[in-house]
Scaffold this active site. Structure first.
Site, PDB file in Angstrom:
ATOM      1  N   TYR A  82      -2.100  -1.240  10.087  1.00 23.45           N
ATOM      2  CA  TYR A  82      -2.236  -1.596   8.668  1.00 23.45           C
ATOM      3  C   TYR A  82      -0.972  -1.236   7.891  1.00 23.45           C
ATOM      4  CZ  TYR A  82      -3.901  -1.492   3.843  1.00 23.45           C
ATOM      5  OH  TYR A  82      -4.041  -1.700   2.497  1.00 23.45           O
ATOM      6  N   SER A 133       0.851  -1.197   0.000  1.00 20.94           N
ATOM      7  CA  SER A 133       0.000   0.000   0.000  1.00 20.94           C
ATOM      8  C   SER A 133       0.882   1.240   0.000  1.00 20.94           C
ATOM      9  CB  SER A 133      -0.913   0.020   1.225  1.00 20.94           C
ATOM     10  OG  SER A 133      -1.574   1.268   1.339  1.00 20.94           O
TER      11      SER A 133
END
Length: 312
Positions: free
Chosen positions: A200, A187
């Site tokens: 995350y 990401s």
């Protein structure tokens, strides 16, 4: 010419050379088809089957379709059988390729022995580790995360353990054949320390470092291993934001990202996301981590989630 003058000239030359190389590398990213071409038979030459985790929707579904269109048979994996069966039928009807469905929940323990059993007889040329989970749709501080203990376990199992385990299952066959492709989805938020998404983002840092380490280990074996770190893609995790120049559809993002498969052990997957990654890393962390910026981020995501609920 005295020593000090020579030192400054040498330093200036080194700086110009450094940024010249950086500019050249960036310019290459603008023309991936020229600099990183793939033959029409590239993917099928890797093997008969492609395995895609988290393939029932979004980026995973787009990878499954794109690889099937390239002539590969597809194994799609996720936790919802009804959705997987529908996607399998769509891929098969559209491309004519074989599709195998494996229903599994990657947040649970001890799921990989069954997966390995179902994959053992397949000639797997491509693995896409796409499955991942976001602890909270609305960003929040670490200790404010709901059911924190369970969430920690789920994020580690889904975002970290799954990548390592799937590589353990599939990489040996690629090493034996001397070819293969592994794409691990990271990401853009892993580019810098990212408050409110700390757990995350940290899990996606693992994906990047693990991928880069494996590529160094197995590059000489003829295997491509790459971390792909997107920013805005219109998926459920991103509250299905409206597509634009920055927020891409899953199909467009996957189409672009595959063009960078030979571009190194990490890519942001598209020109606009490459630029975003560069810009993000130029902003001082004191600015990114300022309370006003964090509140603005929370408000922005809340607004987008609310808009999504109104649409659906």
């Amino acid at each position: 010419m005295d020593l000090m003058e020579l030192l400054f000239i040498s330093l200036g030359t080194a700086v110009v050379f450094y940024y010249g190389v950086k500019l050249l590398l960036f310019v290459r990213m603008l023309f991936p088809k020229v600099w990183f071409p793939l033959s029409k038979s590239f993917f099928t030459s890797m093997g008969e089957w492609a395995v895609v985790t988290g393939a029932s929707e979004g980026i995973g579904r787009a990878y499954a379709f794109m690889l099937a269109e390239q002539g590969m048979n597809i194994v799609i994996m996720s936790r919802t059988k009804v959705t997987l069966d529908r996607v399998a039928k769509e891929i098969s009807d559209t491309t004519g390729q074989k599709v195998k469905v494996i229903v599994t929940d990657f947040v649970k323990e001890n799921v990989f022995s069954e997966i390995e059993e179902q994959l053992k007889d397949l000639n797997i040329g491509v693995l896409v580790n796409n499955v991942g989970m976001l602890p909270n749709m609305i960003p929040c501080k670490y200790l404010e995360t709901a059911e924190l203990d369970q969430t920690i376990t789920k994020v580690i199992n889904c975002n970290v353990k799954t990548v390592a385990k799937m590589c353990k299952i599939i990489l040996p066959g690629m090493e034996n054949r001397g070819k293969g492709v592994i794409v691990n989805i990271s990401s853009g938020v892993a580019s810098v320390p990212f408050p409110l998404y700390s757990l995350y983002a940290a899990s996606k840092v693992f994906v990047e470092r693990f991928s880069q380490g494996l590529q160094a280990e197995y590059k000489d074996k003829g295997i491509i291993i790459q971390a792909v770190a997107p920013f805005g893609v219109s998926t459920r995790m991103a509250a299905y934001q409206q597509t634009n120049m920055v927020t891409l559809s899953p199909e467009d993002f996957v189409k672009y990202s595959l063009q960078y498969l030979r571009a190194g052990d990490k890519t942001h997957g598209s020109v606009c996301h490459i630029v975003m990654g560069w810009l993000l890393q130029t902003i001082p962390l004191q600015v990114l981590h300022a309370e006003c910026m964090l509140h603005s981020l929370q408000d922005y995501v809340k607004k987008k989630v609310a808009q999504r609920k109104c649409r659906f």
